[in-house]
Design a protein around this motif. Structure first.
Motif, short mmCIF file in Angstrom:
data_model
loop_
_atom_site.label_atom_id
_atom_site.label_comp_id
_atom_site.label_asym_id
_atom_site.label_seq_id
_atom_site.Cartn_x
_atom_site.Cartn_y
_atom_site.Cartn_z
N GLY A 191 0.78 -1.18 -0.18
CA GLY A 191 0.00 0.05 -0.23
C GLY A 191 0.79 1.28 -0.31
N GLY A 192 2.09 0.96 0.11
CA GLY A 192 3.10 2.16 -0.02
C GLY A 192 2.93 2.92 -1.40
N ALA A 193 3.25 4.11 -1.54
CA ALA A 193 3.09 4.81 -2.98
C ALA A 193 3.69 4.24 -3.87
N ASP A 202 5.34 1.19 -4.16
CA ASP A 202 6.36 0.19 -3.85
C ASP A 202 6.75 -0.94 -4.84
N TYR A 237 -0.82 3.06 -10.45
CA TYR A 237 0.79 3.21 -10.50
C TYR A 237 1.23 2.07 -11.61
N PHE A 293 3.67 -0.71 -13.86
CA PHE A 293 4.82 -1.48 -13.55
C PHE A 293 4.95 -2.40 -14.90
N LYS A 328 9.05 1.62 -13.56
CA LYS A 328 7.59 2.00 -12.94
C LYS A 328 7.44 3.30 -13.15
N ILE A 348 4.94 6.46 -11.33
CA ILE A 348 4.20 6.70 -10.12
C ILE A 348 3.70 7.95 -10.42
N TYR A 357 -0.89 -0.95 -10.13
CA TYR A 357 -1.24 -0.82 -8.70
C TYR A 357 -2.22 0.28 -8.56
N TRP A 396 -3.62 2.49 -6.79
CA TRP A 396 -3.39 3.25 -5.51
C TRP A 396 -4.60 4.25 -5.03
N GLN A 455 -5.21 -3.41 -2.63
CA GLN A 455 -3.69 -3.29 -2.36
C GLN A 455 -2.96 -4.64 -2.84
#
Lengths: 116, 115
Positions: free
Chosen positions: A99-101, A103, B32, B34, B49, B51, B94, B96, B101
């Motif tokens: 859940g980290g930005a 990661d 996010y 990847f 990746k 972000i 991902y 976010w 998660q």
């Protein structure tokens, strides 16, 4: 530095036997994930652990599958009464924090499980 | 639902030519994104990746990817392919901020670079 390690690299078992797969994450990583890669099925999420929180087991395909993580480090994925459809490569990954930005998850080499 | 699509099962390119491996995504939160590469009998290796910030992301082994929000794409590119780039490539997202998660992976694209 050491990456994610998994053992064994290959496991051949007979239908109905139990197997244990081990994952040793990168030191300091609090999040640990298990995935399954089957031929033609892509990568399937199984379970993840984040620190001391209850694991997210939403991806486990049946109650024959279970996993634990001891001391916030090493994890063991157990498959009971294996079936032929369990044959796959089981991949473990770890990251600093789930859940980290963004990661990055770093993967181990996998365990190839063959159920005869 | 969160999803990633890799529309090509296989991409063939001659060594020295530019390569593109396509990826589109569908998420409800901020994506996010990847790229991972898998060589035979190996685990997945992280390539790059996205972000936030610059839409062009540079990664390992000379690969780069461009985030395009309007087209919801994140295509992997390399200006000059090598035979050693032949492998299986996975795009992942991902989502976010959605509480979901987990990385969601595409089905993979096999890249074959011919000498």
């Amino acid at each position: 530095g050491a990456g994610v390690s998994q053992s064994p690299s290959n496991k051949v078992t007979e239908k109905g036997k139990d197997v244990e797969l081990r994952c040793d994450p990168i030191s300091g990583h609090t999040a640990l994930y298990w995935y399954r890669q089957s031929l033609g099925q892509g990568l399937e999420f199984l379970i993840y652990f984040q620190g001391n929180s209850a694991p997210d087991k939403s991806g486990l395909p049946s109650d024959r599958f279970s996993a634990e993580r001891t001391g916030g480090s090493v994890s063991t994925l157990t498959i009971q009464r294996t079936q032929q459809e369990d044959s796959a490569v089981y991949l473990c990954a770890s990251s600093l924090e789930a859940g980290g930005a963004g990661d990055t998850q770093y993967f181990g080499p996998g365990t190839r499980l063959t159920v005869l | 639902a969160q999803s990633v699509a890799q529309p090509e099962d296989q991409v063939n390119v001659a060594e020295g030519n530019p390569l593109t491996v396509k990826c589109t995504y569908s998420v409800s939160g901020n994506p996010y994104l990847f790229w991972y590469v898998q060589y035979p009998n190996r685990g997945l290796q992280f390539l790059l990746k996205y972000i936030t910030g610059d839409n062009l992301v540079k990664g390992s082994y000379g690969f780069e990817a461009e985030f395009n929000k309007s087209q919801t794409s994140f295509h992997l590119k390399k200006p000059s392919a090598l035979v050693s780039d032949s492998a299986l490539y996975f795009c992942a997202v991902y989502p976010w901020g959605t509480g979901f998660q987990k990385l969601v992976f595409g089905t993979g694209t096999r890249l074959l670079v011919s000498p």
